[in-house]
Write a protein that holds these residues in place. Structure first.
Motif, PDB file in Angstrom:
ATOM      1  N   UNK A 131      27.288 -85.475 -63.459  1.00  0.00           N
ATOM      2  CA  UNK A 131      25.840 -85.332 -63.263  1.00  0.00           C
ATOM      3  C   UNK A 131      25.443 -83.876 -63.484  1.00  0.00           C
ATOM      4  N   UNK A 132      24.532 -83.646 -64.401  1.00  0.00           N
ATOM      5  CA  UNK A 132      24.160 -82.261 -64.726  1.00  0.00           C
ATOM      6  C   UNK A 132      23.379 -81.603 -63.588  1.00  0.00           C
ATOM      7  N   UNK A 133      22.363 -82.298 -63.075  1.00  0.00           N
ATOM      8  CA  UNK A 133      21.476 -81.714 -62.072  1.00  0.00           C
ATOM      9  C   UNK A 133      21.826 -82.281 -60.698  1.00  0.00           C
ATOM     10  N   UNK A 134      22.728 -81.617 -59.995  1.00  0.00           N
ATOM     11  CA  UNK A 134      23.193 -82.095 -58.697  1.00  0.00           C
ATOM     12  C   UNK A 134      22.055 -82.045 -57.667  1.00  0.00           C
ATOM     13  N   UNK A 135      21.239 -81.003 -57.704  1.00  0.00           N
ATOM     14  CA  UNK A 135      20.159 -80.868 -56.732  1.00  0.00           C
ATOM     15  C   UNK A 135      19.182 -82.040 -56.840  1.00  0.00           C
ATOM     16  N   UNK A 136      18.857 -82.433 -58.051  1.00  0.00           N
ATOM     17  CA  UNK A 136      17.934 -83.559 -58.251  1.00  0.00           C
ATOM     18  C   UNK A 136      18.546 -84.853 -57.722  1.00  0.00           C
ATOM     19  N   UNK A 137      19.832 -85.039 -57.945  1.00  0.00           N
ATOM     20  CA  UNK A 137      20.497 -86.238 -57.455  1.00  0.00           C
ATOM     21  C   UNK A 137      20.485 -86.276 -55.931  1.00  0.00           C
ATOM     22  N   UNK A 138      20.797 -85.147 -55.300  1.00  0.00           N
ATOM     23  CA  UNK A 138      20.811 -85.102 -53.835  1.00  0.00           C
ATOM     24  C   UNK A 138      19.429 -85.375 -53.262  1.00  0.00           C
ATOM     25  N   UNK A 139      18.396 -84.922 -53.941  1.00  0.00           N
ATOM     26  CA  UNK A 139      17.027 -85.210 -53.499  1.00  0.00           C
ATOM     27  C   UNK A 139      16.762 -86.711 -53.524  1.00  0.00           C
ATOM     28  N   UNK A 140      17.292 -87.390 -54.537  1.00  0.00           N
ATOM     29  CA  UNK A 140      17.125 -88.845 -54.603  1.00  0.00           C
ATOM     30  C   UNK A 140      17.916 -89.538 -53.503  1.00  0.00           C
ATOM     31  N   UNK A 141      19.115 -89.049 -53.220  1.00  0.00           N
ATOM     32  CA  UNK A 141      19.896 -89.617 -52.109  1.00  0.00           C
ATOM     33  C   UNK A 141      19.108 -89.502 -50.805  1.00  0.00           C
ATOM     34  N   UNK A 142      18.560 -88.314 -50.565  1.00  0.00           N
ATOM     35  CA  UNK A 142      17.807 -88.087 -49.325  1.00  0.00           C
ATOM     36  C   UNK A 142      16.609 -89.024 -49.237  1.00  0.00           C
ATOM     37  N   UNK A 143      15.974 -89.278 -50.379  1.00  0.00           N
ATOM     38  CA  UNK A 143      14.761 -90.102 -50.395  1.00  0.00           C
ATOM     39  C   UNK A 143      15.042 -91.562 -50.026  1.00  0.00           C
TER      40      UNK A 143
END
Length: 206
Positions: A116-128
């Motif tokens: 996954x290139x953008x880890x921060x974006x993925x983590x934001x989706x997990x949190x959501x």
């Protein structure tokens, strides 16, 4: 960057090494977060479900999500043969702008973050998609020098430094961040000599 064709790899994906690694990671998840029958779980980047199928008996539902329909077809057949009825296999590709859906108590992921290139974006989706107090349990490579994969097509990160990933997790709104060793993998690297690669499990809470 060129991407791998996981659909073509699906039929031969379940090698002894991957099966053994999945058992170690699933055991680490069960030990660290103690998933129970009241929990709804998302397995992100589930592949052929090597971890999903081991976690499923302990939880209420598990949504196994992957971008590869070929991988999911293998998983659906394995779940059918095993009589596992609380697992749903879902195809979605976040790199194409798709969003995670559903509400979960736990998000697990095994050896997917480095793709996954953008880890921060993925983590934001997990949190959501996590309920208040929900947790993540993510397994991936300790930082390495790019020799874990014989072909680094589709690999954006050569493992992770725990300190750097901790900062990204904190910035994404996670707390109670904890790292532990989940597994060790021995495989040829570089000149053909065998090397040991560490696999961590990081857990955190919303």
């Amino acid at each position: 960057m060129e991407t791998r064709n996981f659909d073509k790899e699906a039929a031969a994906w379940d090698t002894p090494m991957r099966i053994s690694l999945a058992r170690d990671i699933a055991a680490a998840v069960l030990q660290r977060v103690s998933p129970g029958p009241h929990m709804d779980v998302l397995d992100f980047g589930c592949g052929t479900g090597l971890v999903s199928l081991l976690v499923a008996p302990f939880v209420r539902t598990i949504t196994a999500l992957d971008s590869s329909e070929g991988m999911l077809a293998v998983l659906r057949e394995k779940a059918r043969l095993s009589g596992i009825g609380n697992l749903e296999a879902v195809q979605a590709d976040l790199t194409k702008g798709e969003q995670l859906e559903g509400v979960y108590d736990l998000v697990v992921s095994s050896m997917t973050l480095h793709h996954i290139q953008d880890i921060a974006r993925l983590l934001a989706q997990f949190k959501a998609v996590l309920r208040p107090g929900g947790r993540i349990a993510l397994a991936d490579l300790d930082e390495e020098d790019g020799l874990f994969h014989a072909d680094n097509t589709g690999v954006f990160h050569h493992g992770f430094k725990h300190e750097k990933l901790t900062v990204v997790l904190q910035e994404a709104g996670f707390s109670e961040i904890s790292f532990s060793s989940a597994a060790r993998v021995t495989r040829p690297a570089g000149n053909g000599a065998e090397r040991i690669f560490g696999i961590f499990l990081v857990t955190a809470k919303v």
